[in-house]
Every structure is written in structure tokens, then in C-alpha cells.
Design an enzyme around this catalytic site. Structure first.
Site, PDB file in Angstrom:
ATOM      1  N   CYS B 132       0.805  -1.228   0.000  1.00 26.96           N
ATOM      2  CA  CYS B 132       0.000   0.000   0.000  1.00 26.96           C
ATOM      3  C   CYS B 132       0.841   1.283   0.000  1.00 26.96           C
ATOM      4  O   CYS B 132       0.592   2.208  -0.773  1.00 26.96           O
ATOM      5  CB  CYS B 132      -0.940   0.012   1.204  1.00 26.96           C
ATOM      6  SG  CYS B 132      -0.174  -0.506   2.748  1.00 26.96           S
ATOM      7  N   HIS B 252      -2.990   6.320   4.496  1.00 21.01           N
ATOM      8  CA  HIS B 252      -1.575   6.526   4.808  1.00 21.01           C
ATOM      9  C   HIS B 252      -1.136   7.902   4.307  1.00 21.01           C
ATOM     10  O   HIS B 252      -1.532   8.325   3.217  1.00 21.01           O
ATOM     11  CB  HIS B 252      -0.705   5.494   4.081  1.00 21.01           C
ATOM     12  CG  HIS B 252      -0.873   4.094   4.565  1.00 21.01           C
ATOM     13  ND1 HIS B 252      -1.473   3.764   5.758  1.00 21.01           N
ATOM     14  CD2 HIS B 252      -0.477   2.912   4.016  1.00 21.01           C
ATOM     15  CE1 HIS B 252      -1.448   2.446   5.914  1.00 21.01           C
ATOM     16  NE2 HIS B 252      -0.859   1.901   4.865  1.00 21.01           N
TER      17      HIS B 252
END
Lengths: 350, 350
Positions: B132, B252
Site C-alpha cells: 500500500c 496513509h
């Protein structure tokens, strides 16, 4: 510590997050303090603070309050320092100022005792305490600079809300409670009380600390850049910074990347160096999941360093993860440490 | 989207944080899906999932479940992928695997469609979806690399708990509630379920994501380093990383420092470039406090980039702040995007 024939110390901003800790640090310090003059804004007059087992009445911070004061610790915002620090100096006090008001003045030493204590000899009444995020970084980097040379610093910070004051801590707690209950949140303080927009910090990360400057860096980032060079006394060190506010109450963390002047140094060399450095605690044992964390640094005076690694592709490049209580080494403790140094060097006398 | 004569798609790990979003992304995609085979562990058998207005019974993930499947999306952990992905391929499916099981295999393309879609032509049945944190970074850096050359990347991450799964999100919420009430906290999952020690993440930041490797980097950090080079097809790019887990549920953030091959590029040039790049949203207006934040990126498919600045001391050095929903572009959406690319390139046929 309290000692009846000790120094007369004023603490300006004594009710704040840093001010309360300045008193606490003074109480635990070998510096003899015979009289405390706790100063704050008008609305705190009538309240008292405790020091050395006695109650001391809070007075309004104004010029006359500094009569007979020998050491004045300021932490009530830049505008208060700009107005009152010269008044305290005029009355014979040495000022240790925890705001950004005088930090970059050519004639004001900017001091982290482990790094540049000798600058205290050049003071003209005011000594500036650096920005919290700068202090913990330079304290950890100075032993490396002094042993191997330091050419470059790139830092990304992970900063606690307490740097924005008591009201910001309260806002984060209230936001967090509301968020868990699914209630509506109306941000009013963070990221910067005096800026136009406010954002939720609970379960978020905000890449803005202090106001934006014309070059698109924030003032916090420029502080880290300019203060690091001034404290280390070397304008040739390349420094750049990104400062980020986290939903953490106390203790700043920093992901710091450095380049040193040598290619033949290992991460073990740097660990060894830092394990012996003053004010530094090495917490670096990945096999046992030992590394610094904000939660573990709260109420501790030291700077914690770990995750020391060499860049796989750059022989003079290293990572460090640096954590410290932003209200102590980053503010109250460094200020009291400066007072201790002043006494040790004979620059103040009780 | 559901279309009765469309592909037969299997989703392995369909009950997880990523699996549920894979279904959602498939539903919103132009890729025609005629049949869904939702797969999970034995204990989910008996439950159903919804897709295209119909209920589909969850089956146990085992080799025979892949009969007649044309596209299989895996997100149930590396060991499940290692065991079952070859079984799916053997039965004629193309596998898009969201675990680290095959990512660094020489014969497995590691694909972010905006960056290296053409690698899909070299697949041998399995296509790996990158980590990710790597995906959002390379998506933002590729336009810069392709215009100006990219010699160096130094990244510090600010990662959400959802990357550690549904149970980690739950643990963060429970810890936060208990912390606010002053109740005792017993960490059991974070930072890494399979590691020895567990730490409180609420109001903390933990510099460990995944297990430590012999070189003292974590596996997450090594993924970012190795996968970036592989996806960009250039081992000469110097990449280094520090990965940190935050008390944030989803999305994130990354503080990324890069060096490009030219000294004459301005931050405006880079902003212009990214404002036109596929899959990227430029959020960079400091005067109006516009910058990406995790909370604002949730449930969005794009990668948000802001805080673009030139290093004051390094003419080819730039900062970027890159934020994206780690469960979408970082996982489910990139996987479905790969399926769309496979169809577009004629590499799968319904």
C-alpha cells in the site's frame, strides 16, 4: 530546589503547559531558589502556585514585577517576551526565553547546553531557548557532528498537540470522544489557533504547524532549519524539514535522515557514540522491539534515540528516530538546564 | 459492474478490510462481472455477500473453488496466496495478488497501472499488487521521474492501522476509549500481531510496521525500498524508508524527499506536472491551508499530493506530502484497476 538564600526566579506564563513544568523542573534542580515570582495574565491573579512546600501568589506580568528578580524564565508567547524581557533585563535579571521572539537575533545566544553551552558567555541579558523540535534533534545530532562531521539533515516530524498549548490538548481529547460516539466535531483551535481554517486532528495527521511563510514552508519548519544552523554554528549544514501534527498529547518524535562527512562509519559506531552522549538514551534493539515511542518519553528529561540504520544505497547516510517530551527537554527542562549552566559558569550569582 | 455475461471473478479474503472493498470497487468498475465467487476461511461459510443486487454464498477457499474462475483477486495473507494462487492459475484464472508472496519474484509483474501497465504483457498467471505505501508513492513520483529523472527517494511514513486489518482498527478504538476513561490497556495486536511484544497505539506513534529484518529495517521498509525500484524498473534509484504506525484508522500519509536529475526545475513545474497526472489530485495551496490529510482521503480512489517545496539548500531536492486511502489505491482499487487494464489490453476475455 528551594533554599531560602537562593536565587529570586520569576516564571512568566506560570499557568501554562510549559510554565507549570518549569516550576517542577526548578524544584528538582540543584539550582538554589529562594524566592519564586509566578507571573501570568491578569485573570490568574488571586491564584497561587506551590514551590518548595510553600504557596506563592500569582502576580500580573508587568515591568515592576521584575524588581530584584535574578533569573526570569519566559513562556507566555512571543509578544509578552518582546514587551517584558527587556524590562526584566533593565532591572538586572537574566532572561531565559522559551518563545521565538529573540531566537534569531544576532546578539542572542540560542542554547542547548549539551551542544553550545559556551555561547552563554556572549549573552546580553537574554538567552533564547530553541524550538522544541529543534532541541531534541540537535541534542542527538551534536555527538555525531562533532565526531564525524555533519553535512545534511532531512527531518520529518511527528509532533504532539501539547506544543500548541493546554487548549489544544483539551480540543484533541474532546474531538476524540465525540468521534468515537459519532457526534459532530467543530474544530476551533488546531492546527493553528491564529490561522483561518481549523481541522479535526483526532484520527488524522495535519501537515501544518504554525503559519505558512512566503516560501511555502511553515514557520515551524523554518525554525528547525534556521535554529539548527545557528545552534551548531555552521551555516553550511544543509537542513530541510517537514513538520506534522499528530493525535498525540505529549512528546515529539522525529524521523531524521543525516549525511555525515565520512563513508567508513557504521550504525554500530553511531550507536556507541550516542550511548555515551550526555542527555541521550539509546533505545535501539530491534530484535527485542526496543525503540523510542512518544508514550514512553512522557515526563522524562532525556532525548531517546533508536532505529539507527545506514541507508542501504548511501554509505554516509543514516536514519535516526528521535523522541523526547516536548514540554521538558523541548521547553521547561532545557530552560532550567540553561539556568544551571549560567550558575555553573559564574554568569549569575545568588 | 454486474453484467450477466461478464467475467467470473473470485475474491479470496472477501470478509476482510480489503476484500469487502474489492467487491465495492468491482461494483463501481466498468469491468463486466457476471459471477462472483466469494472465498474465505471455513468459519465464514454460511454467510453471504451482496454484489449486483444479488446475494452470493461465501465458500471455503480451496483449490476446487477456482473451477471456471477467470480473474481471482487475493487478499487473505501471504500463506493463502502461496498455496492457492498456483491452483487458481492451474485452472485457467489470472491471479491479482495483494500479498507480498510473489511481489519480488522475477517472473511476476508488480503493477501500478499509472506507472508500468505494460508489464502486464509479461505475466505468467500471477500479477502482484504492490504494498500500500509503495503504490501511492510511486503513483505520485512516476510523472516526475519520467519528466526530470529521479535519483533518490527518502520517505517517512504516517500509516493507518487498517493496514494491519480489521482487528487492529478495533483494537485502536478500544484502546482510545479506555485511555480517555483512564482504564487499563492491554495491547494484544499492534504493532505486529505475530511479533513478541505489543504496544499501545492510542495517543502514540510506533516506528515498527511488520517484522524487523537482519539489517534492522522492518519488512515494510524493505518492501518500499525494493518494490519502488522494481516498479520503476530502475535499480539505480537510491531509496530508503522509515515506516511508522499512527493512531489513524484509514489512509496513509508520507513525507517524501526526492532528488531529481536536474537543477533547473521549480516547485511550480512539479505542481503543474502532478496537476495533469493520471490518478493524482494536487492539493497544494498553503495560503488557503489546502494540503492532503488522511481524514479527507478516506473512500477516495485518488492519490492526493501537496506541500511541494524545493529544499532551500539543494537545487534538485524536493519535498512532497502524499496521502491516499490505503485500502483503495493501496489495495482494493489498484487490484481492480489491474483487472481493468488486463481487459483493455486483451489479456483476459469474458
Amino acid at each position: 530546589m528551594y533554599q531560602s538564600n537562593g536565587f529570586h526566579v520569576a516564571v512568566v506564563g506560570v499557568t501554562g503547559a510549559v510554565g507549570t513544568r518549569m516550576l517542577k523542573m526548578l524544584e528538582g534542580s540543584p539550582l538554589p531558589v529562594g524566592k519564586i515570582t509566578p507571573l501570568a495574565s491578569k485573570r490568574s491573579v488571586g491564584k497561587t502556585v506551590e514551590f518548595g512546600g510553600k504557596e506563592w501568589a500569582i502576580k500580573e506580568a508587568k515591568p515592576e514585577a521584575f524588581e530584584s528578580v535574578q533569573i526570569a524564565l519566559f513562556s507566555a508567547g512571543g509578544s509578552v517576551s518582546k514587551e517584558l524581557a527587556p524590562e526584566a533585563v533593565k532591572r538586572g535579571a537574566v532572561v531565559i526565553d522559551n518563545t521565538s521572539a529573540f531566537r534569531m537575533d544576532k546578539d542572542t545566544p540560542l542554547v542547548v547546553p549539551e551542544v553550545n553551552e559556551k555561547e552563554l558567555f556572549n549573552h546580553n541579558g537574554i538567552i533564547a531557548n530553541p524550538n522544541c523540535s529543534t532541541i531534541q534533534m540537535v541534542a542527538a545530532l551534536e555527538p555525531i557532528r562533532s565526531a564525524y562531521g555533519l553535512s545534511r539533515v532531512i527531518v520529518s516530524t511527528y509532533q504532539a498537540v501539547s506544543g500548541a498549548g493546554v487548549s489544544a490538548i483539551k480540543e484533541l481529547n474532546e474531538q476524540t470522544e465525540k468521534f468515537l460516539k459519532g457526534e459532530e466535531i467543530t474544530p476551533e483551535i488546531l492546527p493553528v489557533k491564529g490561522d483561518k481554517k481549523h481541522y479535526q486532528l483526532a484520527f488524522n495527521a495535519i501537515p501544518q504547524i504554525d503559519l505558512f511563510q512566503p516560501n511555502d514552508y511553515t514557520f515551524e519548519e523554518m525554525k528547525m532549519i534556521n535554529e539548527t544552523k545557528k545552534i551548531m554554528g555552521d551555516d553550511s549544514i544543509k537542513v530541510s524539514a517537514t513538520c506534522v501534527r499528530l493525535p498525540v498529547a505529549i512528546s515529539h518524535a522525529e524521523s531524521v535522515y543525516i549525511e555525515i562527512d565520512r563513508d567508513d562509519v557504521s550504525s554500530s559506531d553511531i550507536k556507541q557514540l550516542l550511548s555515551e552522549a550526555p542527555g541521550i538514551v539509546l533505545e535501539d534493539d530491534p530484535a527485542n522491539q526496543i525503540y523510542p515511542m512518544p508514550l514512553h518519553a512522557i515526563d522524562k528529561k532525556e532525548v531517546f534515540v533508536g532505529r539507527i540504520r545506514k541507508d542501504p544505497d548511501v554509505p554516509n547516510g543514516f536514519h535516526l528516530w528521535i523522541v523526547s517530551d516536548n514540554l521538558l527537554k523541548g521547553a521547561a527542562w532545557n530552560s532550567v538546564q540553561i539556568a544551571e549552566s549560567l550558575q555553573k559558569l559564574g554568569l549569575v550569582k545568588a
